[in-house]
Design a protein around this motif. Structure first.
Motif, mmCIF file in Angstrom:
data_model
loop_
_atom_site.group_PDB
_atom_site.id
_atom_site.type_symbol
_atom_site.label_atom_id
_atom_site.label_comp_id
_atom_site.label_asym_id
_atom_site.label_seq_id
_atom_site.Cartn_x
_atom_site.Cartn_y
_atom_site.Cartn_z
ATOM 1 N N VAL A 290 74.749 33.743 41.767
ATOM 2 C CA VAL A 290 73.741 34.763 41.436
ATOM 3 C C VAL A 290 73.828 35.907 42.445
ATOM 4 C CG1 VAL A 290 71.276 35.247 41.289
ATOM 5 C CG2 VAL A 290 72.173 33.105 40.337
ATOM 6 N N ASN A 291 73.970 37.112 41.927
ATOM 7 C CA ASN A 291 74.072 38.294 42.768
ATOM 8 C C ASN A 291 72.998 39.312 42.411
ATOM 9 O OD1 ASN A 291 76.130 38.393 44.746
ATOM 10 N ND2 ASN A 291 77.705 38.575 43.155
ATOM 11 N N VAL A 292 72.684 40.171 43.362
ATOM 12 C CA VAL A 292 71.894 41.354 43.043
ATOM 13 C C VAL A 292 72.761 42.253 42.160
ATOM 14 C CG1 VAL A 292 70.830 43.447 43.978
ATOM 15 C CG2 VAL A 292 70.656 41.282 45.225
ATOM 16 N N LEU A 293 72.171 42.770 41.104
ATOM 17 C CA LEU A 293 72.851 43.777 40.287
ATOM 18 C C LEU A 293 72.259 45.117 40.684
ATOM 19 C CD1 LEU A 293 74.732 44.488 37.891
ATOM 20 C CD2 LEU A 293 72.754 44.228 36.395
ATOM 21 N N GLN A 294 73.054 45.936 41.332
ATOM 22 C CA GLN A 294 72.521 47.190 41.860
ATOM 23 C C GLN A 294 73.409 48.370 41.491
ATOM 24 O OE1 GLN A 294 70.640 47.425 45.921
ATOM 25 N NE2 GLN A 294 72.431 48.693 46.303
ATOM 26 N N PRO A 295 73.134 48.993 40.355
ATOM 27 C CA PRO A 295 73.920 50.182 40.007
ATOM 28 C C PRO A 295 73.607 51.326 40.978
ATOM 29 C CG PRO A 295 72.595 49.397 38.155
ATOM 30 C CD PRO A 295 72.103 48.707 39.366
ATOM 31 N N PHE B 254 79.995 31.469 34.928
ATOM 32 C CA PHE B 254 79.099 32.568 34.532
ATOM 33 C C PHE B 254 78.639 33.291 35.794
ATOM 34 C CE2 PHE B 254 76.063 29.148 35.454
ATOM 35 C CZ PHE B 254 75.063 29.811 36.141
ATOM 36 N N ILE B 255 78.041 34.454 35.587
ATOM 37 C CA ILE B 255 77.455 35.176 36.716
ATOM 38 C C ILE B 255 75.968 35.402 36.429
ATOM 39 C CG2 ILE B 255 78.115 37.481 35.831
ATOM 40 C CD1 ILE B 255 78.361 36.546 39.536
ATOM 41 N N GLY B 256 75.152 35.167 37.431
ATOM 42 C CA GLY B 256 73.713 35.438 37.328
ATOM 43 C C GLY B 256 73.432 36.805 37.930
ATOM 44 N N LEU B 257 72.676 37.603 37.235
ATOM 45 C CA LEU B 257 72.382 38.974 37.684
ATOM 46 C C LEU B 257 70.891 39.119 37.946
ATOM 47 C CD1 LEU B 257 74.490 40.824 34.938
ATOM 48 C CD2 LEU B 257 75.224 40.191 37.247
ATOM 49 N N ASN B 258 70.553 39.515 39.168
ATOM 50 C CA ASN B 258 69.160 39.805 39.496
ATOM 51 C C ASN B 258 68.985 41.313 39.522
ATOM 52 O OD1 ASN B 258 68.894 37.081 39.847
ATOM 53 N ND2 ASN B 258 68.508 37.165 42.055
ATOM 54 N N TYR B 259 68.268 41.840 38.546
ATOM 55 C CA TYR B 259 68.120 43.291 38.472
ATOM 56 C C TYR B 259 66.667 43.716 38.672
ATOM 57 C CZ TYR B 259 68.045 48.108 37.057
ATOM 58 O OH TYR B 259 67.850 49.469 37.067
ATOM 59 N N TYR B 260 66.464 44.570 39.651
ATOM 60 C CA TYR B 260 65.142 45.168 39.872
ATOM 61 C C TYR B 260 65.189 46.687 39.821
ATOM 62 C CZ TYR B 260 63.502 40.588 41.360
ATOM 63 O OH TYR B 260 63.166 39.252 41.380
ATOM 64 N N ARG B 261 66.261 47.287 40.327
ATOM 65 C CA ARG B 261 66.285 48.745 40.495
ATOM 66 C C ARG B 261 67.717 49.231 40.728
ATOM 67 N NH1 ARG B 261 64.482 46.481 45.411
ATOM 68 N NH2 ARG B 261 65.991 46.805 47.058
ATOM 69 N N ARG B 262 67.874 50.554 40.655
ATOM 70 C CA ARG B 262 69.146 51.147 41.087
ATOM 71 C C ARG B 262 68.905 51.811 42.434
ATOM 72 N NH1 ARG B 262 69.774 57.019 38.009
ATOM 73 N NH2 ARG B 262 67.608 57.625 38.313
ATOM 74 N N GLU B 263 69.986 52.284 43.034
ATOM 75 C CA GLU B 263 69.874 53.080 44.254
ATOM 76 C C GLU B 263 70.566 54.420 44.047
ATOM 77 O OE1 GLU B 263 68.104 52.686 46.834
ATOM 78 O OE2 GLU B 263 67.759 50.531 47.114
ATOM 79 N N TYR C 76 73.796 35.659 32.788
ATOM 80 C CA TYR C 76 72.361 35.388 32.643
ATOM 81 C C TYR C 76 71.640 36.405 33.514
ATOM 82 C CZ TYR C 76 73.649 30.876 30.614
ATOM 83 O OH TYR C 76 74.171 29.897 29.812
ATOM 84 N N ILE C 77 70.561 36.965 32.992
ATOM 85 C CA ILE C 77 69.728 37.816 33.848
ATOM 86 C C ILE C 77 68.793 36.850 34.565
ATOM 87 C CG2 ILE C 77 68.162 39.794 33.961
ATOM 88 C CD1 ILE C 77 71.083 40.304 32.802
ATOM 89 N N THR C 78 69.157 36.514 35.797
ATOM 90 C CA THR C 78 68.480 35.427 36.501
ATOM 91 C C THR C 78 67.206 35.869 37.228
ATOM 92 O OG1 THR C 78 70.361 35.746 38.000
ATOM 93 C CG2 THR C 78 70.286 33.695 36.772
ATOM 94 N N GLU C 79 67.032 37.198 37.391
ATOM 95 C CA GLU C 79 65.747 37.727 37.874
ATOM 96 C C GLU C 79 65.571 39.145 37.356
ATOM 97 O OE1 GLU C 79 64.867 37.479 42.118
ATOM 98 O OE2 GLU C 79 65.866 35.523 42.222
ATOM 99 N N ASN C 80 64.306 39.504 37.113
ATOM 100 C CA ASN C 80 63.933 40.862 36.740
ATOM 101 C C ASN C 80 62.413 40.848 36.701
ATOM 102 O OD1 ASN C 80 63.526 42.651 33.694
ATOM 103 N ND2 ASN C 80 64.240 43.587 35.563
ATOM 104 N N GLY C 81 61.782 41.809 37.365
ATOM 105 C CA GLY C 81 60.324 41.751 37.342
ATOM 106 C C GLY C 81 59.674 42.870 38.132
ATOM 107 N N LEU C 82 58.385 42.941 38.014
ATOM 108 C CA LEU C 82 57.597 43.982 38.681
ATOM 109 C C LEU C 82 56.679 43.352 39.724
ATOM 110 C CD1 LEU C 82 56.625 46.992 38.748
ATOM 111 C CD2 LEU C 82 54.782 46.256 37.222
ATOM 112 N N GLY C 83 56.871 43.760 40.974
ATOM 113 C CA GLY C 83 55.962 43.346 42.038
ATOM 114 C C GLY C 83 54.806 44.325 42.085
ATOM 115 N N ALA C 84 53.577 43.821 41.951
ATOM 116 C CA ALA C 84 52.417 44.709 41.874
ATOM 117 C C ALA C 84 51.165 43.998 42.366
ATOM 118 C CB ALA C 84 52.213 45.155 40.424
ATOM 119 N N LYS C 85 50.129 44.791 42.634
ATOM 120 C CA LYS C 85 48.806 44.205 42.898
ATOM 121 C C LYS C 85 48.091 44.229 41.563
ATOM 122 C CE LYS C 85 48.828 46.283 47.420
ATOM 123 N NZ LYS C 85 48.696 47.625 47.977
#
Ligand code: BGP
Length: 466
Positions: free
Chosen positions: A218-223, A289-298, A368-377
Protein backbone atom coordinates in the motif's frame (compact mmCIF):
# COMPACT_ATOMS: atom_id res chain seq x y z
CA UNK A 1 -25.81 1.22 -14.75
CA UNK A 2 -22.81 2.04 -12.63
CA UNK A 3 -19.44 1.16 -14.10
CA UNK A 4 -18.39 -0.86 -11.07
CA UNK A 5 -17.48 -4.48 -11.82
CA UNK A 6 -19.75 -7.13 -10.34
CA UNK A 7 -17.17 -8.31 -7.78
CA UNK A 8 -16.09 -4.79 -6.79
CA UNK A 9 -15.75 -4.58 -2.98
CA UNK A 10 -17.21 -1.71 -0.96
CA UNK A 11 -15.07 -1.59 2.14
CA UNK A 12 -13.70 0.64 4.89
CA UNK A 13 -10.34 0.76 6.67
CA UNK A 14 -8.69 1.20 10.07
CA UNK A 15 -5.30 0.37 11.64
CA UNK A 16 -4.46 -1.48 14.85
CA UNK A 17 -2.79 1.27 16.88
CA UNK A 18 -5.47 3.77 15.93
CA UNK A 19 -8.47 1.71 17.10
CA UNK A 20 -7.54 -1.19 19.36
CA UNK A 21 -6.29 0.21 22.66
CA UNK A 22 -5.46 -2.59 25.15
CA UNK A 23 -1.87 -1.57 24.55
CA UNK A 24 -0.47 -3.69 27.36
CA UNK A 25 -3.15 -6.34 27.82
CA UNK A 26 -3.16 -10.11 27.38
CA UNK A 27 0.55 -10.40 26.80
CA UNK A 28 0.99 -7.73 24.12
CA UNK A 29 4.50 -6.28 23.82
CA UNK A 30 5.14 -2.56 23.39
CA UNK A 31 5.36 -0.98 19.97
CA UNK A 32 7.42 2.06 19.03
CA UNK A 33 4.18 4.09 19.12
CA UNK A 34 3.37 2.95 22.67
CA UNK A 35 6.75 4.26 23.76
CA UNK A 36 6.94 7.37 21.55
CA UNK A 37 3.43 8.65 22.40
CA UNK A 38 4.35 8.59 26.10
CA UNK A 39 7.26 10.98 25.58
CA UNK A 40 5.96 14.44 26.51
CA UNK A 41 5.26 16.75 23.57
CA UNK A 42 5.51 14.18 20.79
CA UNK A 43 1.79 14.06 19.89
CA UNK A 44 -1.14 16.46 19.80
CA UNK A 45 -2.02 17.27 23.43
CA UNK A 46 -0.06 14.16 24.39
CA UNK A 47 -2.80 11.87 23.09
CA UNK A 48 -1.96 8.21 22.68
CA UNK A 49 -3.45 4.88 21.64
CA UNK A 50 -3.42 3.25 25.10
CA UNK A 51 -7.21 2.96 24.92
CA UNK A 52 -7.86 4.39 21.43
CA UNK A 53 -11.51 3.55 20.72
CA UNK A 54 -11.25 0.25 22.58
CA UNK A 55 -11.90 -1.87 19.50
CA UNK A 56 -10.02 -4.70 21.24
CA UNK A 57 -12.94 -5.03 23.65
CA UNK A 58 -15.71 -3.72 21.36
CA UNK A 59 -14.85 -5.88 18.35
CA UNK A 60 -18.17 -7.72 18.25
CA UNK A 61 -20.17 -4.50 18.46
CA UNK A 62 -18.02 -2.86 15.78
CA UNK A 63 -18.37 -5.75 13.35
CA UNK A 64 -22.14 -5.75 13.96
CA UNK A 65 -22.15 -2.09 12.89
CA UNK A 66 -20.18 -3.01 9.76
CA UNK A 67 -22.65 -5.76 8.96
CA UNK A 68 -25.65 -3.49 9.43
CA UNK A 69 -24.03 -1.01 7.07
CA UNK A 70 -23.70 -3.74 4.46
CA UNK A 71 -19.90 -3.49 4.39
CA UNK A 72 -18.41 -6.03 1.97
CA UNK A 73 -14.79 -5.85 3.04
CA UNK A 74 -12.83 -4.55 6.03
CA UNK A 75 -9.19 -3.49 5.85
CA UNK A 76 -7.46 -3.70 9.24
CA UNK A 77 -3.89 -4.11 10.40
CA UNK A 78 -2.34 -6.58 12.80
CA UNK A 79 -0.30 -5.34 15.71
CA UNK A 80 3.01 -7.17 15.33
CA UNK A 81 3.90 -6.93 19.06
CA UNK A 82 0.48 -8.32 20.01
CA UNK A 83 1.46 -11.55 18.22
CA UNK A 84 5.20 -11.48 18.86
CA UNK A 85 5.87 -9.35 21.96
CA UNK A 86 9.62 -9.39 21.27
CA UNK A 87 9.25 -9.07 17.51
CA UNK A 88 10.29 -12.69 16.96
CA UNK A 89 10.36 -15.96 18.84
CA UNK A 90 7.72 -16.58 21.48
CA UNK A 91 4.14 -16.33 20.18
CA UNK A 92 1.42 -14.64 22.26
CA UNK A 93 -1.56 -16.94 21.67
CA UNK A 94 -4.03 -14.46 23.18
CA UNK A 95 -3.07 -11.97 20.48
CA UNK A 96 -3.33 -14.60 17.74
CA UNK A 97 -6.82 -15.41 19.03
CA UNK A 98 -8.02 -11.80 18.92
CA UNK A 99 -7.46 -11.54 15.15
CA UNK A 100 -8.68 -15.08 14.57
CA UNK A 101 -11.96 -14.16 16.29
CA UNK A 102 -12.14 -10.92 14.30
CA UNK A 103 -11.69 -12.82 11.03
CA UNK A 104 -14.31 -15.41 11.97
CA UNK A 105 -16.77 -12.70 12.98
CA UNK A 106 -16.23 -10.83 9.71
CA UNK A 107 -16.66 -13.98 7.65
CA UNK A 108 -19.82 -14.90 9.55
CA UNK A 109 -21.21 -11.60 8.25
CA UNK A 110 -19.88 -12.12 4.71
CA UNK A 111 -17.31 -9.34 5.15
CA UNK A 112 -14.06 -10.05 3.28
CA UNK A 113 -11.02 -9.39 5.51
CA UNK A 114 -8.05 -7.48 4.06
CA UNK A 115 -5.01 -7.62 6.31
CA UNK A 116 -2.23 -5.04 6.44
CA UNK A 117 0.75 -6.63 8.18
CA UNK A 118 2.56 -3.39 9.02
CA UNK A 119 0.78 -0.14 9.77
CA UNK A 120 3.68 1.48 11.65
CA UNK A 121 3.64 -0.22 15.07
CA UNK A 122 7.05 -1.90 15.05
CA UNK A 123 7.84 -3.92 18.20
CA UNK A 124 10.00 -1.69 20.42
CA UNK A 125 12.26 -4.70 21.02
CA UNK A 126 13.25 -4.61 17.33
CA UNK A 127 13.70 -0.85 17.35
CA UNK A 128 16.16 -1.34 20.20
CA UNK A 129 18.19 -3.57 17.87
CA UNK A 130 18.29 -0.97 15.09
CA UNK A 131 14.73 -1.02 13.69
CA UNK A 132 14.32 -0.67 9.94
CA UNK A 133 17.96 0.21 9.46
CA UNK A 134 19.11 -3.38 10.00
CA UNK A 135 18.53 -6.53 7.97
CA UNK A 136 17.55 -8.55 11.03
CA UNK A 137 14.30 -6.53 11.24
CA UNK A 138 13.42 -7.52 7.66
CA UNK A 139 14.12 -11.14 8.60
CA UNK A 140 11.95 -10.83 11.72
CA UNK A 141 9.20 -9.42 9.50
CA UNK A 142 9.35 -12.56 7.38
CA UNK A 143 8.96 -14.67 10.53
CA UNK A 144 5.96 -12.55 11.60
CA UNK A 145 4.42 -12.77 8.11
CA UNK A 146 4.81 -16.56 8.09
CA UNK A 147 3.10 -16.75 11.47
CA UNK A 148 0.16 -14.70 10.14
CA UNK A 149 -0.12 -16.80 6.98
CA UNK A 150 -0.05 -20.02 8.99
CA UNK A 151 -2.74 -18.86 11.42
CA UNK A 152 -5.01 -16.87 9.11
CA UNK A 153 -4.10 -17.91 5.57
CA UNK A 154 -6.86 -20.51 5.46
CA UNK A 155 -9.47 -17.73 5.77
CA UNK A 156 -7.90 -14.50 4.49
CA UNK A 157 -7.36 -13.94 0.76
CA UNK A 158 -6.30 -10.28 0.65
CA UNK A 159 -2.96 -9.33 2.19
CA UNK A 160 -0.86 -6.17 2.12
CA UNK A 161 2.63 -6.09 3.58
CA UNK A 162 3.27 -2.38 4.32
CA UNK A 163 1.26 0.80 4.63
CA UNK A 164 2.72 4.03 3.23
CA UNK A 165 6.48 3.67 3.42
CA UNK A 166 6.94 7.34 2.50
CA UNK A 167 5.10 8.36 5.66
CA UNK A 168 6.64 6.14 8.31
CA UNK A 169 10.12 6.42 6.81
CA UNK A 170 9.70 10.11 5.89
CA UNK A 171 8.41 11.10 9.30
CA UNK A 172 10.51 8.56 11.18
CA UNK A 173 13.86 9.40 9.56
CA UNK A 174 13.58 12.85 7.95
CA UNK A 175 11.24 15.22 9.81
CA UNK A 176 11.58 13.20 13.01
CA UNK A 177 7.91 13.62 13.91
CA UNK A 178 7.28 9.87 14.10
CA UNK A 179 9.40 7.30 15.94
CA UNK A 180 12.35 6.78 15.92
CA UNK A 181 12.67 10.58 15.44
CA UNK A 182 15.78 10.57 13.30
CA UNK A 183 16.59 13.45 10.91
CA UNK A 184 18.96 11.98 8.38
CA UNK A 185 18.10 11.44 4.68
CA UNK A 186 20.84 8.86 4.17
CA UNK A 187 19.52 6.72 7.02
CA UNK A 188 16.00 7.16 5.63
CA UNK A 189 16.97 5.75 2.25
CA UNK A 190 18.70 2.77 3.83
CA UNK A 191 15.74 2.07 6.15
CA UNK A 192 13.42 2.28 3.15
CA UNK A 193 15.56 -0.34 1.39
CA UNK A 194 15.19 -2.77 4.30
CA UNK A 195 11.42 -2.28 4.08
CA UNK A 196 11.46 -3.27 0.40
CA UNK A 197 13.56 -6.30 1.30
CA UNK A 198 11.15 -7.21 4.12
CA UNK A 199 8.29 -6.93 1.64
CA UNK A 200 10.06 -9.17 -0.87
CA UNK A 201 10.85 -11.76 1.81
CA UNK A 202 7.19 -11.78 2.89
CA UNK A 203 5.98 -12.17 -0.71
CA UNK A 204 8.45 -15.03 -1.23
CA UNK A 205 7.15 -16.74 1.92
CA UNK A 206 3.56 -16.22 0.74
CA UNK A 207 4.36 -18.05 -2.51
CA UNK A 208 6.35 -20.78 -0.75
CA UNK A 209 3.50 -21.45 1.67
CA UNK A 210 1.07 -21.51 -1.25
CA UNK A 211 -1.41 -19.19 0.40
CA UNK A 212 -4.53 -19.10 -1.76
CA UNK A 213 -4.85 -15.35 -2.07
CA UNK A 214 -3.25 -12.14 -3.29
CA UNK A 215 -0.50 -10.08 -1.72
CA UNK A 216 0.29 -6.42 -2.37
CA UNK A 217 1.77 -3.22 -1.00
CA UNK A 218 0.00 0.00 0.00
CA UNK A 219 1.40 3.35 -1.08
CA UNK A 220 0.36 6.96 -0.90
CA UNK A 221 -1.02 8.00 -4.28
CA UNK A 222 0.14 11.56 -4.73
CA UNK A 223 -0.24 13.17 -8.13
CA UNK A 224 1.83 16.31 -8.69
CA UNK A 225 0.86 19.40 -10.65
CA UNK A 226 3.28 22.16 -11.68
CA UNK A 227 2.21 25.56 -10.37
CA UNK A 228 3.19 27.28 -13.62
CA UNK A 229 4.03 26.29 -17.18
CA UNK A 230 7.64 27.29 -16.74
CA UNK A 231 10.27 24.77 -17.79
CA UNK A 232 11.72 24.87 -14.24
CA UNK A 233 8.42 23.95 -12.62
CA UNK A 234 7.87 21.12 -15.11
CA UNK A 235 11.29 19.64 -14.39
CA UNK A 236 10.61 20.06 -10.69
CA UNK A 237 7.33 18.15 -11.09
CA UNK A 238 9.04 15.27 -12.87
CA UNK A 239 11.48 15.04 -10.00
CA UNK A 240 8.64 15.04 -7.50
CA UNK A 241 7.12 12.11 -9.39
CA UNK A 242 10.44 10.27 -9.41
CA UNK A 243 10.97 10.67 -5.67
CA UNK A 244 7.42 10.39 -4.34
CA UNK A 245 6.08 7.82 -6.78
CA UNK A 246 8.66 5.94 -8.82
CA UNK A 247 11.04 5.36 -5.90
CA UNK A 248 8.24 3.77 -3.88
CA UNK A 249 6.30 1.88 -6.56
CA UNK A 250 9.05 0.64 -8.88
CA UNK A 251 10.74 -1.74 -6.39
CA UNK A 252 7.48 -3.59 -5.63
CA UNK A 253 5.93 -3.47 -9.13
CA UNK A 254 9.01 -3.59 -11.39
CA UNK A 255 11.49 -5.16 -9.01
CA UNK A 256 14.12 -2.42 -9.15
CA UNK A 257 14.69 1.24 -8.27
CA UNK A 258 14.38 4.01 -10.88
CA UNK A 259 17.91 3.95 -12.27
CA UNK A 260 18.74 7.65 -12.60
CA UNK A 261 17.63 8.42 -9.06
CA UNK A 262 19.41 5.37 -7.68
CA UNK A 263 22.65 6.54 -9.27
CA UNK A 264 22.19 9.94 -7.63
CA UNK A 265 21.38 8.71 -4.12
CA UNK A 266 24.30 6.32 -4.23
CA UNK A 267 26.62 9.07 -5.43
CA UNK A 268 25.48 11.53 -2.75
CA UNK A 269 24.77 9.30 0.22
CA UNK A 270 26.23 5.92 -0.64
CA UNK A 271 22.78 4.40 -0.13
CA UNK A 272 20.88 2.22 -0.51
CA UNK A 273 23.56 -0.39 0.22
CA UNK A 274 22.67 -3.70 -1.38
CA UNK A 275 23.56 -7.07 0.08
CA UNK A 276 24.29 -10.05 -2.17
CA UNK A 277 21.06 -11.34 -3.65
CA UNK A 278 18.97 -8.19 -3.01
CA UNK A 279 18.56 -7.46 -6.72
CA UNK A 280 17.23 -10.92 -7.40
CA UNK A 281 15.00 -10.91 -4.34
CA UNK A 282 13.30 -7.69 -5.44
CA UNK A 283 13.01 -8.80 -9.07
CA UNK A 284 11.43 -12.16 -8.25
CA UNK A 285 8.83 -11.07 -5.72
CA UNK A 286 6.47 -8.60 -7.30
CA UNK A 287 3.03 -7.65 -6.00
CA UNK A 288 -0.26 -9.19 -7.12
CA UNK A 289 -1.96 -5.84 -6.57
CA UNK A 290 -1.21 -2.32 -5.42
CA UNK A 291 -3.13 -0.49 -2.70
CA UNK A 292 -3.54 3.24 -3.25
CA UNK A 293 -4.18 5.70 -0.44
CA UNK A 294 -5.47 8.91 -1.97
CA UNK A 295 -6.21 12.08 -0.05
CA UNK A 296 -4.83 14.97 -2.11
CA UNK A 297 -2.43 16.15 -4.78
CA UNK A 298 0.56 18.42 -4.31
CA UNK A 299 1.37 21.55 -6.30
CA UNK A 300 5.04 21.83 -7.20
CA UNK A 301 7.46 24.66 -7.87
CA UNK A 302 11.18 24.68 -8.54
CA UNK A 303 13.04 25.31 -5.31
CA UNK A 304 15.58 28.09 -5.56
CA UNK A 305 18.44 26.73 -3.59
CA UNK A 306 16.88 25.73 -0.29
CA UNK A 307 17.89 22.47 1.23
CA UNK A 308 17.06 21.10 4.62
CA UNK A 309 15.13 18.41 6.37
CA UNK A 310 12.28 20.89 6.68
CA UNK A 311 8.66 19.99 6.24
CA UNK A 312 6.08 21.41 3.88
CA UNK A 313 2.80 23.12 4.70
CA UNK A 314 1.33 19.74 5.63
CA UNK A 315 4.13 19.07 8.06
CA UNK A 316 5.56 16.40 5.80
CA UNK A 317 9.01 15.88 4.36
CA UNK A 318 9.56 18.78 2.01
CA UNK A 319 10.17 17.15 -1.32
CA UNK A 320 13.73 16.97 -2.76
CA UNK A 321 15.11 17.68 0.70
CA UNK A 322 14.59 14.12 1.83
CA UNK A 323 17.05 12.89 -0.72
CA UNK A 324 19.50 15.54 0.24
CA UNK A 325 19.34 17.30 -3.10
CA UNK A 326 19.57 21.04 -3.41
CA UNK A 327 17.81 23.25 -5.91
CA UNK A 328 15.09 20.76 -6.65
CA UNK A 329 11.49 21.42 -5.83
CA UNK A 330 9.01 22.14 -3.09
CA UNK A 331 5.31 21.81 -2.48
CA UNK A 332 3.23 24.96 -2.19
CA UNK A 333 -0.38 25.87 -1.60
CA UNK A 334 -2.38 25.96 -4.82
CA UNK A 335 -3.86 29.49 -4.91
CA UNK A 336 -7.04 28.19 -6.60
CA UNK A 337 -7.37 25.12 -4.42
CA UNK A 338 -10.09 24.14 -1.95
CA UNK A 339 -8.53 22.98 1.31
CA UNK A 340 -9.67 21.04 4.40
CA UNK A 341 -9.29 22.42 7.92
CA UNK A 342 -5.97 20.58 7.99
CA UNK A 343 -4.80 22.20 4.78
CA UNK A 344 -5.14 19.18 2.52
CA UNK A 345 -6.33 20.12 -0.95
CA UNK A 346 -9.62 18.54 -2.04
CA UNK A 347 -9.02 17.48 -5.64
CA UNK A 348 -11.09 14.47 -6.77
CA UNK A 349 -9.72 14.61 -10.32
CA UNK A 350 -6.39 13.60 -8.79
CA UNK A 351 -7.82 10.17 -8.03
CA UNK A 352 -8.69 9.58 -11.68
CA UNK A 353 -5.35 11.01 -12.81
CA UNK A 354 -3.38 9.07 -10.21
CA UNK A 355 -5.00 5.74 -11.07
CA UNK A 356 -4.34 6.33 -14.77
CA UNK A 357 -0.75 7.35 -14.04
CA UNK A 358 -0.22 4.00 -12.24
CA UNK A 359 -1.82 2.09 -15.10
CA UNK A 360 0.34 3.88 -17.63
CA UNK A 361 3.61 3.17 -15.81
CA UNK A 362 2.91 -0.31 -14.44
CA UNK A 363 0.45 -1.86 -16.88
CA UNK A 364 -2.69 -3.71 -15.90
CA UNK A 365 -1.93 -4.13 -12.22
CA UNK A 366 -5.06 -4.74 -10.11
CA UNK A 367 -5.66 -1.83 -7.73
CA UNK A 368 -7.59 -1.26 -4.52
CA UNK A 369 -8.24 2.22 -3.20
CA UNK A 370 -7.12 1.29 0.30
CA UNK A 371 -7.71 4.74 1.84
CA UNK A 372 -9.59 7.91 0.92
CA UNK A 373 -11.41 10.24 3.26
CA UNK A 374 -12.02 13.62 4.81
CA UNK A 375 -10.53 14.58 8.16
CA UNK A 376 -12.86 17.11 9.78
CA UNK A 377 -14.42 18.32 13.01
CA UNK A 378 -17.90 16.93 12.49
CA UNK A 379 -20.85 19.12 13.53
CA UNK A 380 -23.40 17.72 15.97
CA UNK A 381 -26.92 19.06 15.33
CA UNK A 382 -29.66 18.07 17.81
CA UNK A 383 -27.61 15.07 18.86
CA UNK A 384 -27.06 13.86 15.29
CA UNK A 385 -23.68 13.90 13.55
CA UNK A 386 -24.35 15.68 10.29
CA UNK A 387 -21.12 15.10 8.37
CA UNK A 388 -22.32 16.35 5.00
CA UNK A 389 -18.82 17.52 3.90
CA UNK A 390 -17.62 13.91 4.24
CA UNK A 391 -20.50 12.67 2.10
CA UNK A 392 -19.68 15.30 -0.53
CA UNK A 393 -15.99 14.41 -0.45
CA UNK A 394 -16.53 10.66 -0.75
CA UNK A 395 -19.22 11.05 -3.40
CA UNK A 396 -16.89 13.09 -5.62
CA UNK A 397 -14.10 10.58 -5.18
CA UNK A 398 -16.33 7.61 -5.99
CA UNK A 399 -17.19 9.37 -9.23
CA UNK A 400 -13.50 9.99 -9.92
CA UNK A 401 -12.78 6.29 -9.33
CA UNK A 402 -15.67 5.32 -11.59
CA UNK A 403 -14.20 7.52 -14.33
CA UNK A 404 -10.88 5.68 -14.08
CA UNK A 405 -12.66 2.32 -14.29
CA UNK A 406 -14.52 3.55 -17.36
CA UNK A 407 -11.13 4.35 -18.90
CA UNK A 408 -10.01 0.76 -18.37
CA UNK A 409 -8.32 0.74 -14.96
CA UNK A 410 -8.63 -2.51 -12.98
CA UNK A 411 -9.88 -1.07 -9.67
CA UNK A 412 -11.31 -3.82 -7.49
CA UNK A 413 -12.35 -2.19 -4.25
CA UNK A 414 -12.78 1.03 -2.28
CA UNK A 415 -11.90 1.41 1.41
CA UNK A 416 -12.75 4.84 2.80
CA UNK A 417 -10.68 5.94 5.76
CA UNK A 418 -12.08 5.23 8.22
CA UNK A 419 -14.81 2.89 9.34
CA UNK A 420 -14.94 4.49 12.79
CA UNK A 421 -13.52 7.66 14.35
CA UNK A 422 -10.06 6.80 15.59
CA UNK A 423 -6.73 8.19 16.74
CA UNK A 424 -5.01 10.40 14.20
CA UNK A 425 -1.29 9.81 14.69
CA UNK A 426 -0.34 13.43 15.33
CA UNK A 427 -3.80 15.05 15.54
CA UNK A 428 -5.34 13.13 18.41
CA UNK A 429 -9.08 12.47 18.40
CA UNK A 430 -10.10 15.88 17.06
CA UNK A 431 -9.59 14.99 13.41
CA UNK A 432 -12.48 12.69 12.56
CA UNK A 433 -12.75 10.45 9.52
CA UNK A 434 -15.30 7.80 10.49
CA UNK A 435 -18.76 6.69 9.48
CA UNK A 436 -19.26 5.88 13.15
CA UNK A 437 -18.79 8.51 15.87
CA UNK A 438 -17.21 7.64 19.20
CA UNK A 439 -18.27 9.66 22.24
CA UNK A 440 -15.18 10.19 24.36
CA UNK A 441 -17.32 11.68 27.14
CA UNK A 442 -19.65 8.70 27.33
CA UNK A 443 -17.69 5.49 27.65
CA UNK A 444 -16.70 5.53 23.99
CA UNK A 445 -20.30 4.89 22.95
CA UNK A 446 -20.75 4.38 19.20
CA UNK A 447 -23.20 6.45 17.15
CA UNK A 448 -24.02 6.22 13.46
CA UNK A 449 -23.30 9.42 11.51
CA UNK A 450 -25.25 10.71 8.53
CA UNK A 451 -22.46 9.35 6.29
CA UNK A 452 -23.06 5.86 7.75
CA UNK A 453 -26.56 5.76 6.29
CA UNK A 454 -25.36 7.37 3.08
CA UNK A 455 -22.62 4.74 2.55
CA UNK A 456 -25.14 2.02 3.38
CA UNK A 457 -27.17 3.08 0.35
CA UNK A 458 -24.06 3.47 -1.83
CA UNK A 459 -23.21 -0.15 -1.05
CA UNK A 460 -26.76 -1.42 -1.48
CA UNK A 461 -26.99 0.23 -4.92
CA UNK A 462 -23.45 -0.88 -5.93
CA UNK A 463 -22.38 2.72 -6.26
CA UNK A 464 -25.33 4.09 -8.14
CA UNK A 465 -26.93 6.08 -5.33
CA UNK A 466 -24.47 8.58 -4.03
C1 BGP B 1 -2.69 7.79 6.27
C2 BGP B 1 -2.53 6.67 7.26
C3 BGP B 1 -3.68 6.45 8.17
C4 BGP B 1 -4.38 7.71 8.60
C5 BGP B 1 -4.58 8.69 7.45
C6 BGP B 1 -5.07 10.04 7.89
O1 BGP B 1 -1.45 8.33 5.97
O2 BGP B 1 -2.29 5.47 6.57
O3 BGP B 1 -3.24 5.67 9.25
O4 BGP B 1 -3.80 8.25 9.71
O5 BGP B 1 -3.40 8.89 6.73
O6 BGP B 1 -4.01 10.78 8.41
P1 BGP B 1 -4.18 11.81 9.57
O7 BGP B 1 -4.73 11.03 10.72
O8 BGP B 1 -2.82 12.34 9.83
O9 BGP B 1 -5.12 12.85 9.08
Amino acid sequence: MAAFPKDFLWGAATAAYQVEGAHNEDGKGLSIWDVFSHLPGTTYQNTNGDVAVDHYHCMQEDVALMAEMGLQSYRFSISWPRLLPNGRGEVNEAGVKFYSDLIDTLLAHNIVPMITLYHWDLPQALQDEGGWEVRSTAEAFEEYARLCYSRYGDRVKLWATFNETIVFIGHGYITGSHPPSVRDPGRAIQACHQVFIAHALAVKAFREMKIAGEIGFVNVLQPHTALTNSAEDKVATELADAIHTHWLYDPVLKGHYPEALLAQTQAIWGVPRFEAGDDELLRNNLCDFIGLNYYRRETVVANPGETSTASNHNGEPNSGAEFGFKDLFKFVRNPDGVYTDWDWEIWPQGLTDGIMMIKERYGDIPMYITENGLGAKDPIVDGEIVDQPRIDYLSMHIEAMENAIAKGADVRGYYPWSFIDLLSWLNGYKKQYGFVYVDHNQNLARKRKKSYFWYQSVIASHGEQR
